[in-house]
Design a protein around this motif. Structure first.
Motif, PDB file in Angstrom:
ATOM      1  N   HIS A  17       0.842  -1.197   0.000  1.00 18.06           N
ATOM      2  CA  HIS A  17       0.000   0.000   0.000  1.00 18.06           C
ATOM      3  C   HIS A  17       0.876   1.245   0.000  1.00 18.06           C
ATOM      4  N   ARG A  18       0.455   2.225  -0.786  1.00 18.10           N
ATOM      5  CA  ARG A  18       1.175   3.506  -0.819  1.00 18.10           C
ATOM      6  C   ARG A  18       0.486   4.480   0.118  1.00 18.10           C
ATOM      7  N   VAL A  19       1.265   5.169   0.921  1.00 19.73           N
ATOM      8  CA  VAL A  19       0.768   6.303   1.684  1.00 19.73           C
ATOM      9  C   VAL A  19       1.198   7.530   0.894  1.00 19.73           C
ATOM     10  N   PRO A  20       0.300   8.061   0.060  1.00 19.29           N
ATOM     11  CA  PRO A  20       0.733   9.076  -0.897  1.00 19.29           C
ATOM     12  C   PRO A  20       0.985  10.419  -0.236  1.00 19.29           C
ATOM     13  N   GLY A  21       1.889  11.171  -0.814  1.00 18.47           N
ATOM     14  CA  GLY A  21       2.196  12.498  -0.303  1.00 18.47           C
ATOM     15  C   GLY A  21       3.260  13.133  -1.160  1.00 18.47           C
ATOM     16  N   PHE A  22       3.785  14.263  -0.698  1.00 18.41           N
ATOM     17  CA  PHE A  22       4.924  14.885  -1.377  1.00 18.41           C
ATOM     18  C   PHE A  22       6.016  13.840  -1.565  1.00 18.41           C
ATOM     19  N   THR A  23       6.232  13.054  -0.516  1.00 18.25           N
ATOM     20  CA  THR A  23       7.098  11.885  -0.593  1.00 18.25           C
ATOM     21  C   THR A  23       6.294  10.683  -0.138  1.00 18.25           C
ATOM     22  N   ASN A  24       6.252   9.642  -0.960  1.00 20.09           N
ATOM     23  CA  ASN A  24       5.455   8.462  -0.634  1.00 20.09           C
ATOM     24  C   ASN A  24       6.159   7.591   0.412  1.00 20.09           C
ATOM     25  N   SER A  25       5.345   6.982   1.284  1.00 18.71           N
ATOM     26  CA  SER A  25       5.799   5.861   2.099  1.00 18.71           C
ATOM     27  C   SER A  25       5.021   4.631   1.638  1.00 18.71           C
ATOM     28  N   TYR A  26       5.490   3.452   2.030  1.00 17.53           N
ATOM     29  CA  TYR A  26       4.833   2.206   1.617  1.00 17.53           C
ATOM     30  C   TYR A  26       4.689   1.268   2.803  1.00 17.53           C
ATOM     31  N   ARG A  64       7.947  -6.273 -12.077  1.00 12.91           N
ATOM     32  CA  ARG A  64       6.765  -6.104 -12.919  1.00 12.91           C
ATOM     33  C   ARG A  64       6.150  -4.725 -12.731  1.00 12.91           C
ATOM     34  N   VAL A  65       6.272  -4.205 -11.496  1.00 13.25           N
ATOM     35  CA  VAL A  65       5.722  -2.901 -11.141  1.00 13.25           C
ATOM     36  C   VAL A  65       6.809  -2.133 -10.397  1.00 13.25           C
ATOM     37  N   ALA A  66       6.875  -0.833 -10.622  1.00 15.06           N
ATOM     38  CA  ALA A  66       7.829   0.012  -9.898  1.00 15.06           C
ATOM     39  C   ALA A  66       7.076   1.109  -9.160  1.00 15.06           C
ATOM     40  N   ALA A  67       7.553   1.417  -7.957  1.00 15.11           N
ATOM     41  CA  ALA A  67       6.972   2.487  -7.144  1.00 15.11           C
ATOM     42  C   ALA A  67       8.109   3.381  -6.677  1.00 15.11           C
ATOM     43  N   PHE A  68       7.787   4.635  -6.375  1.00 14.07           N
ATOM     44  CA  PHE A  68       8.806   5.673  -6.233  1.00 14.07           C
ATOM     45  C   PHE A  68       8.550   6.542  -4.989  1.00 14.07           C
ATOM     46  N   GLY A  69       9.608   7.235  -4.574  1.00 15.44           N
ATOM     47  CA  GLY A  69       9.435   8.247  -3.542  1.00 15.44           C
ATOM     48  C   GLY A  69       8.587   9.400  -4.046  1.00 15.44           C
ATOM     49  N   THR A  70       8.747   9.711  -5.322  1.00 13.75           N
ATOM     50  CA  THR A  70       7.986  10.788  -5.957  1.00 13.75           C
ATOM     51  C   THR A  70       7.226  10.234  -7.155  1.00 13.75           C
ATOM     52  N   GLY A  71       5.903  10.391  -7.151  1.00 18.62           N
ATOM     53  CA  GLY A  71       5.091   9.974  -8.291  1.00 18.62           C
ATOM     54  C   GLY A  71       4.368   8.667  -8.036  1.00 18.62           C
ATOM     55  N   ALA A  72       3.464   8.347  -8.967  1.00 16.11           N
ATOM     56  CA  ALA A  72       2.621   7.160  -8.843  1.00 16.11           C
ATOM     57  C   ALA A  72       3.353   5.921  -9.341  1.00 16.11           C
ATOM     58  N   PRO A  73       2.947   4.745  -8.884  1.00 19.84           N
ATOM     59  CA  PRO A  73       3.540   3.503  -9.392  1.00 19.84           C
ATOM     60  C   PRO A  73       3.228   3.312 -10.876  1.00 19.84           C
TER      61      PRO A  73
END
Ligand SMILES: [Zn+2]
Length: 227
Positions: free
Chosen positions: A8-17, A204-213
């Motif tokens: 799960h992404r905790v979205p924000g200026f900087t994402n946590s997971y 298969r999927v990438a997630a980032f500190g900044t931006g959506a997966p």
């Protein structure tokens, strides 16, 4: 916000997971700014968990927008805090923040504007490249230096692979790029090498500190064939 099943992404200026380990426990990747703690706790609660379920906190790097919430989250959990040996002394408050790469004008400019470090916090375990952490069926540590010299990305190997790239790559608009737009990179050559290395990993999927997966197939900058 679901990224892949159990993550799960905790979205924000900087994402946590938040990664569900499958045994009722959670792994938290990055802590956001200090003011993000309540948001992270809300997500933990919404998933039917409590802070006591967080067994591990993985830090991609020492920057304030990834570690600002660490002192409080560390205090309120019994989690083991992990960071790479090159960044751990900065997080502990034992070493000053390294400056930006001065070989560029943006780095020289940023060098005079480095924000203050986060309040010191414990790091219990130092990460090494290639090690696999046991939670969630195995989380591989990928040392991706450059943005900071201790920056690590994480590869969750279950379900075809999820890359948690931290700030070693950014998702801006529709493009995935190295973090060159960020001025505080500690070594620009290493930034580029690390970005290329990410593209050779099996995910298969990438997630980032900044931006959506994103799905890998939607991003032509990364080769389709991993090592
Ligand atoms: Zn950063």
């Amino acid at each position: 916000m679901l990224v892949v099943p159990g993550v799960h992404r905790v979205p924000g200026f900087t994402n946590s997971y938040l990664i569900e380990s499958g045994d009722g426990t959670l792994v938290l990747v990055d802590c956001g700014f200090r003011g993000r703690v309540d948001k992270i706790v809300q997500h933990i609660t919404a998933l039917g968990h409590t802070l006591a379920d967080v067994t591990d906190i993985l830090l991609t790097h020492h920057h304030l927008d990834h570690t600002g919430g660490l002192p409080e989250l560390s205090r309120r959990t019994d989690a083991t805090v992990h960071a790479h040996a090159a960044d751990a002394p900065v997080i502990r408050g034992q070493a000053p923040r390294p400056g930006a790469d001065r070989s560029t004008w943006t780095g020289r400019l940023a060098g005079t504007r480095i924000p203050p470090p986060a309040r010191p916090a414990h790091v219990h375990a130092e990460l090494t490249d290639g090690q696999t952490l046991p939670p969630a069926g195995g989380i591989r540590v990928i040392h991706t230096p450059g943005h900071t010299m201790g920056h690590c990305s994480f590869l969750l190997e279950r379900d075809g692979g999820l890359l948690l790239a931290g700030d070693a790559a950014l998702h801006l608009g529709k493009r995935v790029v190295p973090p060159i737009p960020l001025a505080l990179n500690e070594n620009l050559r290493a930034v580029r090498d690390s970005f290329d290395r990410l593209g050779r990993l099996p995910f298969r999927v990438a997630a980032f500190g900044t931006g959506a997966p994103i799905a890998r197939e939607d991003q032509p900058c990364w080769r389709a064939t991993p090592d």
